[in-house]
Design a protein around this motif. Structure first.
Motif, short mmCIF file in Angstrom:
data_model
loop_
_atom_site.label_atom_id
_atom_site.label_comp_id
_atom_site.label_asym_id
_atom_site.label_seq_id
_atom_site.Cartn_x
_atom_site.Cartn_y
_atom_site.Cartn_z
N ILE A 42 0.86 -1.18 0.00
CA ILE A 42 0.00 0.00 0.00
C ILE A 42 0.90 1.24 0.00
O ILE A 42 1.73 1.40 0.89
N THR A 75 -8.47 7.83 4.07
CA THR A 75 -9.47 6.78 3.88
C THR A 75 -9.45 5.78 5.02
O THR A 75 -10.50 5.42 5.56
N LEU A 76 -8.26 5.34 5.42
CA LEU A 76 -8.16 4.35 6.49
C LEU A 76 -8.59 4.92 7.84
O LEU A 76 -9.07 4.18 8.70
N ALA A 118 2.19 4.97 0.63
CA ALA A 118 2.01 5.90 1.74
C ALA A 118 1.61 7.26 1.21
O ALA A 118 2.43 8.16 1.03
N THR A 119 0.32 7.42 0.93
CA THR A 119 -0.19 8.70 0.45
C THR A 119 -1.20 9.25 1.46
O THR A 119 -1.76 8.50 2.26
N SER A 120 -1.42 10.53 1.39
CA SER A 120 -2.37 11.15 2.32
C SER A 120 -3.80 10.68 2.04
O SER A 120 -4.61 10.57 2.96
N ALA A 121 -4.12 10.39 0.79
CA ALA A 121 -5.47 9.91 0.46
C ALA A 121 -5.74 8.54 1.10
O ALA A 121 -6.83 8.30 1.64
N ILE A 122 -4.76 7.67 1.06
CA ILE A 122 -4.92 6.34 1.68
C ILE A 122 -5.04 6.49 3.19
O ILE A 122 -5.88 5.85 3.82
N ALA A 123 -4.21 7.32 3.79
CA ALA A 123 -4.27 7.53 5.24
C ALA A 123 -5.62 8.10 5.65
O ALA A 123 -6.23 7.64 6.62
#
Length: 63
Positions: free
Chosen positions: A33, A42-43, A35-40
């Motif tokens: 996965i 979302t999680l 490490a982007t701000s969008a993924i963080a």
């Protein structure tokens, strides 16, 4: 005082938490996965939004 049903529930929650923790520690690095701000974001926001949706649906059904 805690009765046996409550104690059993607490033990189950602790064991489930430990199992999830172990799965994250051992299987987490296998997930690639980024490490982007969008993924963080979302999680972080997904679990409360899911719970809010479930509780809202239950409240709507009871009304």
């Amino acid at each position: 005082m805690m009765n046996s049903n409550q104690a059993l529930f607490v033990v189950k929650v602790i064991l489930a938490s430990g199992a999830i923790s172990l799965a994250i520690v051992t299987g987490g690095p296998a997930l690639n996965i980024p490490a982007t701000s969008a993924i963080a974001l979302t999680l972080v926001l997904l679990p409360p939004l899911l719970i809010a949706g479930i509780l809202g649906l239950r409240a709507w059904q009871q009304h």
